[in-house]
Write a protein that holds these residues in place. Structure first.
Motif, PDB file in Angstrom:
ATOM      1  N   MET A 172      -6.143   3.231   6.168  1.00  0.00           N
ATOM      2  CA  MET A 172      -5.021   2.370   5.787  1.00  0.00           C
ATOM      3  C   MET A 172      -5.538   0.992   5.410  1.00  0.00           C
ATOM      4  N   LYS A 173      -6.594   0.555   6.130  1.00  0.00           N
ATOM      5  CA  LYS A 173      -7.176  -0.749   5.842  1.00  0.00           C
ATOM      6  C   LYS A 173      -7.700  -0.794   4.395  1.00  0.00           C
ATOM      7  N   SER A 174      -8.470   0.230   3.985  1.00  0.00           N
ATOM      8  CA  SER A 174      -8.991   0.151   2.615  1.00  0.00           C
ATOM      9  C   SER A 174      -7.889   0.370   1.583  1.00  0.00           C
ATOM     10  N   GLU A 175      -6.863   1.157   1.933  1.00  0.00           N
ATOM     11  CA  GLU A 175      -5.747   1.329   0.994  1.00  0.00           C
ATOM     12  C   GLU A 175      -5.033  -0.010   0.778  1.00  0.00           C
ATOM     13  N   ARG A 176      -4.801  -0.737   1.871  1.00  0.00           N
ATOM     14  CA  ARG A 176      -4.154  -2.060   1.745  1.00  0.00           C
ATOM     15  C   ARG A 176      -4.999  -2.996   0.894  1.00  0.00           C
ATOM     16  N   GLU A 177      -6.317  -2.978   1.130  1.00  0.00           N
ATOM     17  CA  GLU A 177      -7.200  -3.846   0.346  1.00  0.00           C
ATOM     18  C   GLU A 177      -7.157  -3.469  -1.133  1.00  0.00           C
ATOM     19  N   PHE A 178      -7.101  -2.141  -1.385  1.00  0.00           N
ATOM     20  CA  PHE A 178      -7.033  -1.678  -2.776  1.00  0.00           C
ATOM     21  C   PHE A 178      -5.741  -2.172  -3.439  1.00  0.00           C
ATOM     22  N   VAL A 179      -4.615  -1.966  -2.768  1.00  0.00           N
ATOM     23  CA  VAL A 179      -3.331  -2.348  -3.362  1.00  0.00           C
ATOM     24  C   VAL A 179      -3.306  -3.845  -3.653  1.00  0.00           C
ATOM     25  N   GLU A 180      -3.849  -4.623  -2.701  1.00  0.00           N
ATOM     26  CA  GLU A 180      -3.893  -6.064  -2.917  1.00  0.00           C
ATOM     27  C   GLU A 180      -4.738  -6.421  -4.135  1.00  0.00           C
ATOM     28  N   SER A 181      -5.851  -5.698  -4.297  1.00  0.00           N
ATOM     29  CA  SER A 181      -6.770  -6.041  -5.383  1.00  0.00           C
ATOM     30  C   SER A 181      -6.205  -5.655  -6.750  1.00  0.00           C
ATOM     31  N   VAL A 182      -5.225  -4.760  -6.799  1.00  0.00           N
ATOM     32  CA  VAL A 182      -4.706  -4.315  -8.104  1.00  0.00           C
ATOM     33  C   VAL A 182      -3.237  -4.674  -8.293  1.00  0.00           C
ATOM     34  N   SER A 183      -2.730  -5.618  -7.491  1.00  0.00           N
ATOM     35  CA  SER A 183      -1.290  -5.863  -7.583  1.00  0.00           C
ATOM     36  C   SER A 183      -0.921  -6.895  -8.652  1.00  0.00           C
ATOM     37  N   SER A 184      -1.908  -7.427  -9.379  1.00  0.00           N
ATOM     38  CA  SER A 184      -1.583  -8.277 -10.535  1.00  0.00           C
ATOM     39  C   SER A 184      -2.130  -7.633 -11.792  1.00  0.00           C
ATOM     40  N   PRO A 185      -1.349  -6.730 -12.420  1.00  0.00           N
ATOM     41  CA  PRO A 185      -1.873  -6.045 -13.594  1.00  0.00           C
ATOM     42  C   PRO A 185      -2.211  -7.039 -14.694  1.00  0.00           C
ATOM     43  N   GLY A 186      -3.278  -6.776 -15.407  1.00  0.00           N
ATOM     44  CA  GLY A 186      -3.691  -7.623 -16.520  1.00  0.00           C
ATOM     45  C   GLY A 186      -4.601  -6.815 -17.425  1.00  0.00           C
ATOM     46  N   TYR A 187      -5.198  -7.488 -18.396  1.00  0.00           N
ATOM     47  CA  TYR A 187      -6.017  -6.762 -19.373  1.00  0.00           C
ATOM     48  C   TYR A 187      -7.233  -6.112 -18.704  1.00  0.00           C
ATOM     49  N   ALA A 188      -7.808  -6.797 -17.715  1.00  0.00           N
ATOM     50  CA  ALA A 188      -9.014  -6.273 -17.073  1.00  0.00           C
ATOM     51  C   ALA A 188      -8.718  -5.002 -16.271  1.00  0.00           C
ATOM     52  N   HIS A 189      -7.550  -4.902 -15.681  1.00  0.00           N
ATOM     53  CA  HIS A 189      -7.154  -3.701 -14.932  1.00  0.00           C
ATOM     54  C   HIS A 189      -5.633  -3.611 -15.016  1.00  0.00           C
ATOM     55  N   ALA A 190      -5.153  -2.780 -15.917  1.00  0.00           N
ATOM     56  CA  ALA A 190      -3.710  -2.624 -16.072  1.00  0.00           C
ATOM     57  C   ALA A 190      -3.280  -1.462 -15.191  1.00  0.00           C
ATOM     58  N   GLY A 191      -2.967  -1.786 -13.935  1.00  0.00           N
ATOM     59  CA  GLY A 191      -2.593  -0.742 -12.974  1.00  0.00           C
ATOM     60  C   GLY A 191      -1.124  -0.856 -12.616  1.00  0.00           C
ATOM     61  N   PHE A 192      -0.459   0.289 -12.544  1.00  0.00           N
ATOM     62  CA  PHE A 192       0.982   0.305 -12.323  1.00  0.00           C
ATOM     63  C   PHE A 192       1.364   1.272 -11.216  1.00  0.00           C
ATOM     64  N   ALA A 193       2.434   0.914 -10.500  1.00  0.00           N
ATOM     65  CA  ALA A 193       3.137   1.902  -9.686  1.00  0.00           C
ATOM     66  C   ALA A 193       4.123   2.606 -10.601  1.00  0.00           C
ATOM     67  N   VAL A 194       4.354   3.901 -10.327  1.00  0.00           N
ATOM     68  CA  VAL A 194       5.318   4.675 -11.111  1.00  0.00           C
ATOM     69  C   VAL A 194       6.510   4.970 -10.211  1.00  0.00           C
ATOM     70  N   GLU A 195       7.717   4.589 -10.661  1.00  0.00           N
ATOM     71  CA  GLU A 195       8.894   4.941  -9.867  1.00  0.00           C
ATOM     72  C   GLU A 195       9.938   5.611 -10.744  1.00  0.00           C
ATOM     73  N   THR A 196      10.823   6.371 -10.094  1.00  0.00           N
ATOM     74  CA  THR A 196      11.840   7.088 -10.872  1.00  0.00           C
ATOM     75  C   THR A 196      12.882   6.083 -11.354  1.00  0.00           C
ATOM     76  N   LEU A 197      13.407   6.343 -12.550  1.00  0.00           N
ATOM     77  CA  LEU A 197      14.494   5.497 -13.059  1.00  0.00           C
ATOM     78  C   LEU A 197      15.748   5.714 -12.224  1.00  0.00           C
ATOM     79  N   ALA A 198      15.972   6.990 -11.838  1.00  0.00           N
ATOM     80  CA  ALA A 198      17.220   7.354 -11.168  1.00  0.00           C
ATOM     81  C   ALA A 198      17.397   6.600  -9.844  1.00  0.00           C
TER      82      ALA A 198
END
Lengths: 176, 182, 184
Positions: free
Chosen positions: B44-70
């Motif tokens: 969980m510790k490394s997952e949290r660190e990962f999410v923090e490191s990718v939570s500002s999408p930009g040109y260098a790393h365009a990472g997204f969460a996918v959620e349902t429209l519904a």
């Protein structure tokens, strides 16, 4: 005494020394050499030093190629980005001394560095990327046993145009 | 006007720290990781660190969460990474972690929306990906949205006690099949 | 090939990544002489030291894959184990293992942990050899390792000084083609 892992017929591989930087700097900025490279930007002396001098390791093993008859530095080659689980690495090679473009030096260096990858680094697979128009290089790679595996369309942009990149692969046991 | 982040079934948004527990659950699920490059358990510790490191999408790393429209339910993630700006080329990685959304077109819609974003907003020329040779379902999805099979890196992956082939696919500017867009 | 079961699960145990909250249990085990008598641990371990180690622990990787061991059924933390691979070229992993929870000794949990760890090492990390050293007086552990298929290779005489005396250390290993999967 059996020839060591760094010895070929015409060349041998060794670690780089600071004295190699000037020569490598010259050819890495030579347009005739650079037409085959993937890099858009010029190299500074510092870039070249940082590229050549780190000690070769499993993660990044770059070697100087020297001619056996006189010890002249003629290029470099290496195995990069090795994955210990997949036991795969990527090969890069350049013969910077244009007088050695013919005569089998590149083929010999390819054989030695691949043998090093399989017999000393214990790899299972070696792959390389080559500009798809570079038939002379592809011919050398096929001669030592590499297979054409994938054509990456428009994967390289240089001189105002897109070019295809060919991915080639060599498995343990396929080296000729 | 429809949002660039929305497809017909899903929406792309930035990852948030609150997403970490669900991602942790997915990426420790052997059915989810079977076709991914991951092989070690994840804390969980490394997952949290990962999410923090990718939570500002930009040109260098365009990472997204996918959620349902519904119901705005988090079901997966998609990333455009390893961007070489001179060649306008990026690598795509996708995972629908919520197994109840594995069928029904969510993966296809995610692929279309992310690739459309890459071409229309990031000005990419080429999007490439790798897929393991036995992953027929994913390959079918990629071909459906326009990806072209370029070749096969033989025995490039070791997992589950054997070597497996890895397929190389790509999509160039203009090749994306956008069923749901004008 | 669809994996028929998780690469991290055996009959009785599951290997998972270590978490900061495992610290409380580790602190008990690694201050318990019944556990540390056979480990490399000699000095007392503080909460502070244990906590800072777990907080700074990097994600699992080929060079060092460290796991917590929990029971399959109810997720009780019972021990930890690791594979260290000092040189990728040799494809040889070093095992460390401790079943710290006193309620789970002598019940097959250690054997199952060793089997699961070895299977992970061979099938997911692509190792060729897995080796370990064990205190020669630790008959119970030697029996477990032999059950899994480890072979005793040699004896390091007077290798370790503990509790006022020198003890021998046994070197054991298993090669990839010797490892038998537990058919379940």
């Amino acid at each position: 005494m059996a020839p060591g892992p760094f010895e070929g017929e015409l060349i041998r591989l060794r670690a780089h020394e600071p004295e190699d930087v000037d020569r490598a700097f010259t050819w890495l900025n030579d347009p005739e050499v650079r037409q085959f490279l993937g890099r858009q930007y010029p190299f500074s002396r510092k870039d070249v030093t940082e590229r050549l001098l780190p000690a070769p390791s499993f993660a990044s093993a770059l070697f100087a190629i020297v001619r056996k008859e006189d010890g002249l530095l003629i290029g470099d080659c290496g195995l990069f980005g090795a994955s210990p689980e997949n036991r795969g690495a990527s090969l890069g090679i350049q013969i910077g001394d244009k007088t050695c473009w013919e005569g089998g030096y590149g083929t010999d260096a390819m054989r030695v560095v691949c043998r090093f990858g399989f017999e000393t680094m214990n790899l299972h697979r070696i792959d390389l990327h080559v500009l798809a128009w570079n038939e002379r290089a592809i011919h050398v790679y096929e001669k030592v046993g590499f297979h054409r595996e994938a054509v990456c369309r428009d994967a390289m942009f240089r001189f105002g145009k897109y070019y295809d990149i060919l991915v080639m692969g060599l498995l343990r046991g396929e080296l000729r | 006007m429809t949002s660039i982040f929305e497809g017909t079934l899903i929406r792309l948004r930035a990852r948030e720290p609150e997403d970490a527990p669900l991602l942790y659950q997915w990426f420790n699920d052997p059915e989810v990781t079977e076709h991914l490059a991951m092989r070690y358990p994840l804390s969980m510790k490394s997952e949290r660190e990962f999410v923090e490191s990718v939570s500002s999408p930009g040109y260098a790393h365009a990472g997204f969460a996918v959620e349902t429209l519904a119901e705005s339910r988090l079901i997966g993630g998609v990333d455009l990474i390893n961007i070489r700006p001179e060649c306008r080329c990026a690598s795509l990685g996708i995972a629908i972690g919520d197994k109840s959304f594995w069928d029904g077109g969510y993966g296809t819609d995610t692929m279309r929306t992310a690739c459309h974003f890459g071409f229309a907003m990031m000005n990419l020329h080429r999007i490439e990906l790798e897929v393991y040779a036995n992953n027929e379902r994913a390959r079918h999805v990629y071909e459906k949205v326009g990806f072209v099979l370029e070749g096969c890196r033989r025995q490039a992956l070791y997992k589950y006690g054997r070597y497996q082939d890895v397929l190389v696919m790509s999509l160039l500017e203009g090749e994306l099949r956008l069923d749901h867009r004008p | 090939m669809i994996p028929t079961r998780s690469s991290m699960e055996g009959r009785l145990v599951r290997l998972r990544a270590r978490e900061p909250q495992d610290e409380a249990a580790f602190h008990v085990w690694f201050n318990d002489y019944a556990v540390t008598e056979f480990l490399a641990i000699r000095y007392p371990v503080s909460h502070l030291a244990e906590r800072s180690m777990l907080d700074s622990e990097p994600a699992l990787r080929h060079e060092r894959a460290m796991f917590s061991v929990e029971t399959l059924g109810d997720g009780v933390l019972i021990g930890n184990c690791e594979l260290r691979v000092p040189g990728a070229e040799n494809r040889c992993g070093n095992v460390g293992i401790a079943i710290g929870h006193t309620g789970y000794r002598d019940r097959g949990y250690g054997t199952d942990t060793m089997r699961t760890l070895s299977r992970f090492g061979f099938t997911m990390m692509n190792l060729h050899r897995i080796e370990l050293t064990v205190d020669a007086t630790n008959a119970r552990a030697r029996h477990v390792y032999r059950t899994v298929g480890f072979v005793e290779e040699g004896l390091l005489r007077d290798h370790r000084f503990i509790s006022g005396a020198y003890r021998d250390t046994v070197v054991m290993s298993i090669l990839r083609n010797e490892f038998q999967e537990d058919p379940l």
